[in-house]
Design a protein around this motif. Structure first.
Motif, PDB file in Angstrom:
ATOM      1  N   GLY A  34       0.896  -0.948   0.059  1.00 41.45           N
ATOM      2  CA  GLY A  34       0.024  -0.164  -0.051  1.00 41.45           C
ATOM      3  C   GLY A  34       0.731   1.235   0.004  1.00 41.45           C
ATOM      4  N   ILE A  35       0.166   2.313  -0.201  1.00 40.30           N
ATOM      5  CA  ILE A  35       0.958   3.738   0.135  1.00 40.30           C
ATOM      6  C   ILE A  35       0.965   4.411   1.483  1.00 40.30           C
ATOM      7  CG2 ILE A  35       1.219   6.024  -0.975  1.00 40.30           C
ATOM      8  CD1 ILE A  35       1.747   3.682  -2.823  1.00 40.30           C
ATOM      9  N   LEU A  38       1.600   9.136   5.110  1.00 40.84           N
ATOM     10  CA  LEU A  38       2.411  10.408   5.358  1.00 40.84           C
ATOM     11  C   LEU A  38       3.663  10.538   4.406  1.00 40.84           C
ATOM     12  CD1 LEU A  38       3.312  12.402   7.605  1.00 40.84           C
ATOM     13  CD2 LEU A  38       4.718  10.649   8.607  1.00 40.84           C
ATOM     14  N   MET A  39       4.473   9.695   4.110  1.00 43.39           N
ATOM     15  CA  MET A  39       5.276   9.998   3.216  1.00 43.39           C
ATOM     16  C   MET A  39       5.110   9.512   1.595  1.00 43.39           C
ATOM     17  SD  MET A  39       7.636  11.327   5.219  1.00 43.39           S
ATOM     18  CE  MET A  39       9.205  11.231   4.155  1.00 43.39           C
ATOM     19  N   GLY A  40       4.055   8.876   1.284  1.00 42.42           N
ATOM     20  CA  GLY A  40       3.895   8.460   0.018  1.00 42.42           C
ATOM     21  C   GLY A  40       4.710   7.333  -0.627  1.00 42.42           C
ATOM     22  N   TRP A  41       5.483   6.602   0.325  1.00 41.82           N
ATOM     23  CA  TRP A  41       6.447   5.487  -0.035  1.00 41.82           C
ATOM     24  C   TRP A  41       5.349   4.227  -0.264  1.00 41.82           C
ATOM     25  CZ3 TRP A  41      10.585   6.692   4.025  1.00 41.82           C
ATOM     26  CH2 TRP A  41      11.218   8.003   3.515  1.00 41.82           C
ATOM     27  N   GLU A  42       5.885   3.176  -0.934  1.00 39.93           N
ATOM     28  CA  GLU A  42       5.216   1.919  -0.755  1.00 39.93           C
ATOM     29  C   GLU A  42       5.493   1.182   0.394  1.00 39.93           C
ATOM     30  OE1 GLU A  42       5.522  -1.933  -3.252  1.00 39.93           O
ATOM     31  OE2 GLU A  42       5.544  -0.415  -4.527  1.00 39.93           O
ATOM     32  N   THR A  43       4.673   0.797   1.086  1.00 43.96           N
ATOM     33  CA  THR A  43       4.634  -0.149   2.271  1.00 43.96           C
ATOM     34  C   THR A  43       4.091  -1.310   2.322  1.00 43.96           C
ATOM     35  OG1 THR A  43       4.557   0.321   4.669  1.00 43.96           O
ATOM     36  CG2 THR A  43       2.777   1.205   3.318  1.00 43.96           C
ATOM     37  N   SER A  44       4.195  -2.247   3.233  1.00 44.28           N
ATOM     38  CA  SER A  44       3.873  -3.497   3.483  1.00 44.28           C
ATOM     39  C   SER A  44       3.966  -3.623   5.119  1.00 44.28           C
ATOM     40  CB  SER A  44       4.513  -4.645   2.760  1.00 44.28           C
ATOM     41  OG  SER A  44       3.991  -5.718   3.053  1.00 44.28           O
ATOM     42  N   SER A  45       3.006  -4.486   5.412  1.00 44.11           N
ATOM     43  CA  SER A  45       2.874  -4.901   6.955  1.00 44.11           C
ATOM     44  C   SER A  45       3.644  -6.224   7.144  1.00 44.11           C
ATOM     45  CB  SER A  45       1.526  -5.342   7.214  1.00 44.11           C
ATOM     46  OG  SER A  45       0.859  -6.193   6.647  1.00 44.11           O
ATOM     47  N   ASN A  46       4.267  -6.804   5.887  1.00 41.13           N
ATOM     48  CA  ASN A  46       4.946  -8.011   5.982  1.00 41.13           C
ATOM     49  C   ASN A  46       6.411  -7.950   5.963  1.00 41.13           C
ATOM     50  OD1 ASN A  46       6.036 -10.725   5.865  1.00 41.13           O
ATOM     51  ND2 ASN A  46       4.968 -11.266   3.673  1.00 41.13           N
ATOM     52  N   THR A  47       7.009  -7.797   6.904  1.00 46.29           N
ATOM     53  CA  THR A  47       8.571  -7.644   7.133  1.00 46.29           C
ATOM     54  C   THR A  47       9.471  -8.573   6.382  1.00 46.29           C
ATOM     55  OG1 THR A  47       8.528  -8.492   9.276  1.00 46.29           O
ATOM     56  CG2 THR A  47       8.365  -6.269   9.014  1.00 46.29           C
TER      57      THR A  47
END
Length: 93
Positions: A34-35, A38-47
């Motif tokens: 997802g995005i 706050l920063m607009g970076w691509e993120t994921s909850s799976n580390t």
């Protein structure tokens, strides 16, 4: 369930030799990206998507994946075609 790819990484365009091209990598697939609002970076909850595991043989990588109940896909490396030439061949044709 975790999904992963087992493969030998390709060399970048700046590398020409075959040294250190024998390690196998387990790379986990990224899911639920997802995005970050706050920063607009691509993120994921799976580390696990940030983790790459290196193995000396394909069998060790497969054994690790089976032991840890990881669904995996094996990507076999393509064999490099080498054509033996000599400098004199430039002038003989």
């Amino acid at each position: 369930m975790n999904k992963a790819k087992i493969y030998i990484p390709t060399k970048n365009s700046m590398q020409s030799g075959l040294g250190k091209a024998d390690k196998w990598i387990i790379k986990f697939e990224v899911e639920n990206t997802g995005i970050n609002p706050l920063m607009g970076w691509e993120t994921s909850s799976n580390t696990l998507s940030e983790l790459n595991l290196e193995f000396t043989t394909k069998e060790l990588a497969i054994e690790y994946a089976k032991k840890n109940k990881i669904d995996f896909e094996i990507i076999e490396p393509q064999k490099r075609k080498t054509i033996k030439k000599s400098y004199a061949d430039n002038f003989l044709k």
